[in-house]
Design an enzyme around this catalytic site. Structure first.
Site, short mmCIF file in Angstrom:
data_model
loop_
_atom_site.label_atom_id
_atom_site.label_comp_id
_atom_site.label_asym_id
_atom_site.label_seq_id
_atom_site.Cartn_x
_atom_site.Cartn_y
_atom_site.Cartn_z
N TYR A 165 -15.22 3.59 10.48
CA TYR A 165 -13.80 3.43 10.69
C TYR A 165 -13.16 3.78 11.92
O TYR A 165 -12.14 3.30 12.40
CB TYR A 165 -13.31 4.17 9.30
CG TYR A 165 -11.82 4.46 9.03
CD1 TYR A 165 -11.22 3.32 8.36
CD2 TYR A 165 -11.26 5.68 9.32
CE1 TYR A 165 -9.84 3.69 8.10
CE2 TYR A 165 -10.10 5.65 8.91
CZ TYR A 165 -9.23 4.78 8.27
OH TYR A 165 -7.61 4.94 8.13
N THR A 174 -1.91 12.08 9.85
CA THR A 174 -3.06 12.96 9.33
C THR A 174 -3.15 12.61 7.61
O THR A 174 -3.15 11.31 7.69
CB THR A 174 -2.65 14.29 9.53
OG1 THR A 174 -1.53 14.92 8.77
CG2 THR A 174 -2.87 14.94 10.97
N LYS A 195 -8.63 12.61 -11.29
CA LYS A 195 -9.84 13.43 -12.06
C LYS A 195 -9.19 14.56 -12.99
O LYS A 195 -9.66 14.89 -14.14
CB LYS A 195 -10.55 14.28 -10.99
CG LYS A 195 -11.71 13.33 -10.30
CD LYS A 195 -12.74 14.41 -9.72
CE LYS A 195 -13.00 13.86 -8.36
NZ LYS A 195 -14.08 15.02 -7.59
N HIS A 235 -8.64 9.20 -1.48
CA HIS A 235 -8.62 10.41 -0.46
C HIS A 235 -8.36 11.62 -1.35
O HIS A 235 -8.43 11.26 -2.70
CB HIS A 235 -7.30 10.37 0.60
CG HIS A 235 -7.54 9.63 1.65
ND1 HIS A 235 -7.18 8.44 1.94
CD2 HIS A 235 -8.14 10.03 2.81
CE1 HIS A 235 -7.24 8.29 3.24
NE2 HIS A 235 -8.07 9.26 3.65
N VAL A 285 1.63 3.47 2.52
CA VAL A 285 2.35 3.65 3.73
C VAL A 285 3.29 2.24 3.82
O VAL A 285 4.67 2.28 3.69
CB VAL A 285 1.66 3.62 4.70
CG1 VAL A 285 2.48 3.67 6.00
CG2 VAL A 285 0.92 5.07 4.89
N ARG A 345 -6.80 20.66 5.40
CA ARG A 345 -6.39 19.35 5.88
C ARG A 345 -4.87 19.64 5.81
O ARG A 345 -4.19 20.38 5.26
CB ARG A 345 -6.52 18.20 4.70
CG ARG A 345 -8.16 18.02 4.79
CD ARG A 345 -8.48 17.14 5.61
NE ARG A 345 -9.95 16.70 5.36
CZ ARG A 345 -10.96 17.36 5.71
NH1 ARG A 345 -10.89 18.68 6.32
NH2 ARG A 345 -12.34 16.94 5.56
N GLY A 373 0.83 -1.11 0.10
CA GLY A 373 -0.04 -0.10 0.06
C GLY A 373 0.89 1.24 -0.11
O GLY A 373 2.20 1.37 -0.10
#
Ligand code: NAP
Ligand code: GDP
Length: 318
Positions: A142, A170, A193, A185, A30, A214, A28
């Site tokens: 979650y 974060t 997009k 995310h 991370v 954020r 993944g």
């Protein structure tokens, strides 16, 4: 089957083979940037299943575990798949922490997320506020599943004395992210997009007002922190990892437009949710351990991520 192994790191202990660091979710965002000896994906074991989880832990008997496997998504994913986000995460965390204990894993790092914090909370977010109230309605399954990992780890420390702990990052982004435009995310969704809008000569549509902020963290900074923490962090209390540099969604849209050289229309879809308006966090604890820890700027991290996305478009998760 069986993960990627660096055989050099295997070492003999009390007549048994123990290897050093096993990473769950090693494919993944991370897990792919953390240093480890065995990197598992869901193909090696479905960690929602106890028998598969125990079998893979028993096979490797890791001395240390960095648990990155999770069902992860952005605002859309969390709102559309509440049942799966609860079930998958609570099962994976429960199985992984228990299997690690049973095979004698000494140290384990488990990732939480700032979604775990109460919605109605005094800012900045700090480690002792995790359980002080209801999470935001958009991601409570979650959040509660993740909170239970904190409870399990505290209970195991008290009963079994294991050195397990949680890390609260974060909003993370970087190479190997999930670029799914509905469930990912915000940054990977917007990069994808923007790419599609450019290819198809259509509008680049952003959710919400663009006003929420954020604190983004580049995945490699999380990797660097995890490499340090698995050997050195000795508390059972969580530790927050954040750039503490809030940036408005409309400002990151501006950066993406610039770095992707997008010349079309940017459109704001105000029927789509803003989610939590802001979630400023404190890294006083991190700074007390690592006063010189430096975070990658969102400009540098985004440029690298956009370049990686273009170079790997065919194979990226999307
Ligand atoms: P990610 O990119 O979506 O990777 C998830 C990993 O989990 C993948 O390697 C996936 O394997 C594995 N996985 C998923 N379901 C599995 C299952 N049933 N059995 C075994 N493995 C499974 O996630 P990430 O963004 O790296 O997240 C890592 C950790 O950081 C998670 O705990 C997440 O909650 C936390 N976190 C993430 C963010 C963020 O912004 N991304 C923010 C805060 C905290 P496959 O490749 O085989 O599917
Ligand atoms: P969060 O940080 O856990 O809330 O999750 P996200 O990474 O999904 O960020 C959500 C924020 O980005 C909200 O303010 C959304 O309104 C905004 N946003 C704007 N466009 C998008 C989009 O295309 N996808 C996502 N996931 N969020 C978007």
């Amino acid at each position: 089957m069986g993960g990627t192994i660096n055989l050099k790191i295997w070492c003999l202990r009390k007549g048994d083979f123990f290897m050093q660091v096993l990473i769950t979710g090693g494919t993944g965002l991370v897990g792919s940037v953390i240093t480890g000896d065995v990197r598992l994906s869901s193909k090696d074991a479905d960690l929602r299943d106890w028998n598969q989880t125990f079998a893979i832990f028993d096979k490797y008997k890791p001395e240390k575990v960095i648990h990155c496997a999770a069902k992860v998504g952005g605002l859309g994913g969390n709102m559309n798949y509440k049942g799966e986000f609860f079930y998958d995460n609570i099962m994976m965390n429960t199985n992984v922490i228990e299997a690690a204990r049973q095979v004698g894993t000494k140290r384990l790092l488990c990732f939480l997320s700032t979604c775990v914090f109460p919605d109605d909370v005094e800012y900045p977010l700090s480690e002792e506020k995790v359980h002080l109230g209801e999470p935001h309605f958009s991601n409570y399954p979650y959040a509660y599943a993740k909170r239970m990992a904190d409870i399990q780890i505290r209970a195991y420390k008290e009963q079994y004395g294991v050195e397990y702990f949680t890390v609260i990052p974060t909003n993370i982004y970087g190479p190997n992210d999930n670029f799914d435009i509905k469930n990912g995310h915000v940054l990977p969704s917007l990069i994808h997009k923007c790419y599609l809008a450019q290819q198809n000569n259509t509008d680049f549509v952003i959710w919400g007002s663009g006003e929420p902020t954020r604190e983004f963290v580049f995945s490699k900074d999380i990797g660097k922190f995890a490499d340090w923490a698995i050997d050195n962090y000795k508390e059972v209390e969580p530790i927050i990892v954040s750039s503490t540099d809030p940036i408005k969604i409309k400002d990151v849209v501006g950066l993406i437009v610039e770095y992707m050289n997008f010349k079309g229309n940017v459109v704001w879809d105000r029927d789509k949710p803003d989610g939590q308006y802001r979630k400023p966090s404190s890294i006083e604890k991190l700074k007390s351990y690592l006063p010189d820890f430096e975070f990658t700027s969102v400009q540098d991290g985004l440029k690298e991520t956009v370049e990686w996305f273009y170079n790997n478009y065919e194979s990226v998760r999307k």
